[in-house]
Enzyme design. Structure first.
Site, mmCIF file in Angstrom:
data_model
loop_
_atom_site.group_PDB
_atom_site.id
_atom_site.type_symbol
_atom_site.label_atom_id
_atom_site.label_comp_id
_atom_site.label_asym_id
_atom_site.label_seq_id
_atom_site.Cartn_x
_atom_site.Cartn_y
_atom_site.Cartn_z
ATOM 1 N N GLY A 8 0.858 -1.228 0.016
ATOM 2 C CA GLY A 8 -0.073 0.224 -0.054
ATOM 3 C C GLY A 8 0.731 1.310 0.137
ATOM 4 O O GLY A 8 0.173 2.395 -0.398
ATOM 5 N N PRO A 40 4.524 -5.177 -0.548
ATOM 6 C CA PRO A 40 4.627 -4.070 -1.558
ATOM 7 C C PRO A 40 4.647 -4.385 -2.954
ATOM 8 O O PRO A 40 5.109 -5.183 -3.495
ATOM 9 C CB PRO A 40 6.054 -3.501 -0.974
ATOM 10 C CG PRO A 40 6.881 -4.627 -0.747
ATOM 11 C CD PRO A 40 5.890 -5.509 -0.147
ATOM 12 N N CYS A 73 -11.710 2.983 -29.778
ATOM 13 C CA CYS A 73 -12.925 3.675 -29.899
ATOM 14 C C CYS A 73 -13.889 3.790 -28.704
ATOM 15 O O CYS A 73 -14.840 3.400 -28.430
ATOM 16 C CB CYS A 73 -13.877 2.922 -31.097
ATOM 17 S SG CYS A 73 -12.866 2.242 -32.280
ATOM 18 N N GLU A 74 -13.319 4.715 -27.671
ATOM 19 C CA GLU A 74 -13.899 5.119 -26.477
ATOM 20 C C GLU A 74 -13.570 6.344 -26.081
ATOM 21 O O GLU A 74 -12.267 6.594 -26.175
ATOM 22 C CB GLU A 74 -13.741 4.161 -25.279
ATOM 23 C CG GLU A 74 -14.069 2.651 -25.590
ATOM 24 C CD GLU A 74 -14.635 2.015 -24.547
ATOM 25 O OE1 GLU A 74 -15.396 2.687 -23.552
ATOM 26 O OE2 GLU A 74 -14.923 0.808 -24.373
HETATM 27 N N1 LLP Z 1 -1.578 -7.039 -0.672
HETATM 28 C C1 LLP Z 1 -3.001 -7.184 -1.164
HETATM 29 C C2 LLP Z 1 -3.810 -8.146 -0.691
HETATM 30 C C3 LLP Z 1 -3.418 -6.249 -2.302
HETATM 31 O O1 LLP Z 1 -4.819 -6.481 -2.521
HETATM 32 C C4 LLP Z 1 -2.638 -5.325 -2.971
HETATM 33 C C5 LLP Z 1 -2.940 -4.351 -3.914
HETATM 34 C C6 LLP Z 1 -1.361 -5.255 -2.655
HETATM 35 C C7 LLP Z 1 -0.773 -5.896 -1.549
HETATM 36 C C8 LLP Z 1 -0.105 -4.373 -3.163
HETATM 37 O O2 LLP Z 1 -0.407 -2.918 -2.946
HETATM 38 P P1 LLP Z 1 0.653 -1.972 -3.422
HETATM 39 O O3 LLP Z 1 1.532 -1.985 -2.581
HETATM 40 O O4 LLP Z 1 1.048 -2.245 -4.919
HETATM 41 O O5 LLP Z 1 -0.351 -0.468 -3.267
HETATM 42 N N2 LLP Z 1 -4.867 -1.284 -9.988
HETATM 43 C C9 LLP Z 1 -4.714 -0.236 -8.887
HETATM 44 C C10 LLP Z 1 -4.081 -0.909 -7.437
HETATM 45 C C11 LLP Z 1 -5.028 -1.945 -6.928
HETATM 46 C C12 LLP Z 1 -4.381 -2.718 -5.835
HETATM 47 C C13 LLP Z 1 -4.942 -3.841 -5.475
HETATM 48 N N3 LLP Z 1 -4.472 -4.563 -4.320
HETATM 49 C C14 LLP Z 1 -3.967 0.784 -9.553
HETATM 50 O O6 LLP Z 1 -3.452 0.737 -10.573
HETATM 51 O O7 LLP Z 1 -3.615 1.820 -8.855
#
Ligand code: LLP
Length: 425
Positions: free
Chosen positions: A239, A274, A342-343
Site C-alpha cells: 500500500g 509491497p 473507440c471510447e
Molecule cells: N496486498 C494485497 C492483498 C493487495 O490487494 C494489494 C493491492 C497489494 C498487496 C499491493 O498494494 P501496493 O503496494 O501495490 O499498493 N490497480 C490499482 C491498484 C490496485 C491494488 C490492489 N491491491 C492501481 O492501478 O492503482
C-alpha cells in the site's frame, strides 16, 4: 530515485537511449530499469533489516517472470491472488515457502494447487473460506497454514477504488469477528492458524493509517494469546504510495520506523506485500505519436498506446507524467494524449501542458511500472505490448510483442458455422 534521465538531449533508461529501444522493438513498449527495480526492492527490504521479516512483492502490480526472478534472487517472496500468479511465481523460481496467498474468492482448485505446493500461508478472507480450506486440506492429507485477513476499519485516505480496509469494503473479516473465527479455525484438523494479516489500501501517502491498523492488529494478537492461540506471522500487506505528480509519500525508511515504533520488541516475523512502491517508478510506457489534431476546442495527440495498454488513467483518472523522448524545446500546448481505441475514455493524459509534438515523435508515459502491463488487455483486438528490461548499457526483451495469431489462440468456430461462406444463406 529512478534511472530515467535526460542526457545528450534525449531520454535514457540507465545507459540506453529510449529511442534506440523503440526503434529496434517498436512501440508501444514497456521499459523497465533493472537498477531501479533492484534499488527499490532493497530500499524496502533493508528498511526492515532490524526485524525478522519477508518482503513478498505483490505480483499483481507486475507479474513478468524476469522481474519476479530478480526479486527472488534478492531474497524476496511474492504475494499472490490466483492460481495463475502461483504458476508464474513458481516458474520464475520463487520458493513456495516465500509465497502468501490473499484474495476474497479463492476457488477450490486454486486452494488445492497452492496447498499441494506448500506455500507459506493463506490469508483467508471469510468464514466459508476457512471451512473450504479445511476440507481441501483434509482431502489431500495436508495441513494448511493460515492467517485471517482482518478488516481493521481504518481509512487509508486514498482513491475509493483502491481502498480496502474500511468496513464497507469486501475485503477481510471484520476485526470484531476475527477472534471467533480464529477459535473456529483452531478447532479444525486441517488448519494451523499461524498469522494475522491486513491490507488496507493502495497508494497511501501517509503513515498514520498503517499505524492505526497495526495498533488494532496488536490488540487482536494479544487477545489471541490470552486464549492460547499463538501466531508467528504478522502480515501488514502493501500500500505504500509513490510520486506520480507531486505526492510526497513516506520513504520506506520512514514507514519502517513508524511500524517498528508501534510494534516494539517482538518475536513475530513480519510480512510485507509491497507492489507499487517497488515497481511503479521503475517502468515507463513508450509510445509514438500517430497524428495530431486540433479542433476549435482542443488539441489531441493521438498515440499508438491506448487504454488497453495502460488502464489507470481511464479507470481512476490517474495522473501519469508525459515526457518527450527527444525534447526539442518547443512551445508548450495544452493537449489530450489519446489512444486509438473507440471510447472517449481512452486517454493517457487530459488537458496536459506538453511540448508541441509531431507525428513520429516518441513520448514516455512515466510511473507505469506497476499496474501497467499487468492490467493490460487486448481490447479492440490490439496485441499486447512488449516488455523490455534495461541493465546498464544493454537491454533484454522480457516479453515479446504479441502478434495477431496470439489474439485468436484458443478460439474455434463450431461445426454448424463451418459451411461454405461463399454460399451464404
Ligand atoms: N496486498 C494485497 C492483498 C493487495 O490487494 C494489494 C493491492 C497489494 C498487496 C499491493 O498494494 P501496493 O503496494 O501495490 O499498493 N490497480 C490499482 C491498484 C490496485 C491494488 C490492489 N491491491 C492501481 O492501478 O492503482
Amino acid at each position: 530515485m529512478h534511472h530515467f534521465h535526460y542526457k545528450e538531449d534525449q531520454l535514457f533508461c540507465e545507459d540506453v537511449p529510449v529511442a534506440e529501444v523503440a526503434r529496434e522493438v517498436g512501440t508501444p513498449l514497456y521499459l523497465y530499469s533493472h537498477a531501479t527495480l533492484r534499488q527499490h526492492f532493497l530500499a524496502f527490504d533493508r528498511a526492515f533489516s532490524g526485524v525478522r521479516h519477508l518482503t513478498c512483492f505483490s505480483m499483481k502490480s507486475n507479474s513478468n517472470m524476469a522481474i519476479l526472478r530478480l526479486f527472488a534472487l534478492l531474497g524476496g517472496g511474492v504475494d499472490i491472488v490466483s492460481g495463475g500468479e502461483l504458476y508464474r511465481a513458481l516458474k520464475a523460481g520463487v520458493k513456495p515457502d516465500r509465497i502468501v496467498y490473499s484474495g476474497v474468492g479463492k476457488g477450490e482448485a486454486d486452494l488445492e494447487y497452492a496447498l499441494s505446493t506448500g506455500i507459506l500461508m493463506f490469508n483467508v478472507e471469510s468464514s466459508q473460506e476457512i471451512v473450504r480450506l479445511n476440507q481441501v486440506a483434509k482431502r489431500i492429507g495436508r495441513r494448511a497454514r493460515l492467517s485471517i485477513r482482518v478488516n481493521p476499519d481504518v481509512d487509508p485516505k486514498t482513491h475509493p477504488y483502491i481502498s480496502t480496509g474500511l468496513k464497507e469494503n469486501k475485503f477481510g473479516i471484520d476485526i470484531s469477528d476475527a477472534l471467533d473465527q480464529y477459535r473456529m479455525a483452531s478447532g479444525l484438523k486441517g488448519l494451523d492458524a499461524v498469522g494475522v494479516s491486513c491490507h488496507i489500501g493502495s497508494q497511501l501517502t501517509q503513515v498514520e493509517p498503517f499505524v492505526d491498523a497495526l495498533r488494532k492488529l496488536k490488540g487482536l494478537i494479544r487477545a489471541l494469546g490470552d486464549e492460547g492461540i499463538r501466531v508467528d506471522f504478522l502480515d501488514l500487506g502493501g500500500g505504500l504510495g509513490i510520486t506520480y505528480e507531486n505526492e510526497a509519500p513516506p520513504h520506506p525508511e520512514e514507514y519502517a520506523r513508524a511500524v517498528q515504533a508501534e510494534l516494539g520488541a517482538t518475536d513475530l516475523t513480519l510480512i510485507f506485500e509491497p507492489g507499487r512502491v517497488i515497481a511503479g517508478n521503475a517502468g515507463i510506457l513508450v509510445t509514438k505519436v500517430l497524428y495530431t489534431k486540433a479542433t476549435r476546442e482542443k488539441t489531441f495527440f493521438v498515440v499508438d498506446a491506448a487504454m488497453n495498454d495502460l488502464m489507470r488513467p481511464c479507470l481512476y483518472d490517474s495522473f501519469h507524467a508525459i515526457q518527450p523522448v527527444r525534447p526539442r524545446g518547443r512551445e508548450k500546448v495544452k493537449a489530450d494524449v489519446v489512444g486509438p481505441i473507440c471510447e472517449s475514455g481512452d486517454f493517457l493524459a487530459r488537458e496536459r501542458e506538453v511540448e508541441r509534438l509531431d507525428p513520429g515523435d516518441l513520448i514516455a508515459v512515466m510511473s507505469a511500472g506497476a499496474y501497467g502491463f499487468s492490467m493490460s488487455s487486448t481490447y479492440n483486438s490490439r496485441p499486447r505490448a512488449c516488455e523490455v528490461m534495461v541493465k546498464e548499457d544493454r537491454y533484454y526483451t522480457i516479453r515479446k510483442r504479441e502478434g495477431f495469431e496470439d489474439l485468436i489462440r484458443g478460439e474455434s468456430i463450431p461445426d454448424f458455422l463451418t459451411e461454405d461462406l461463399d454460399r451464404g444463406e
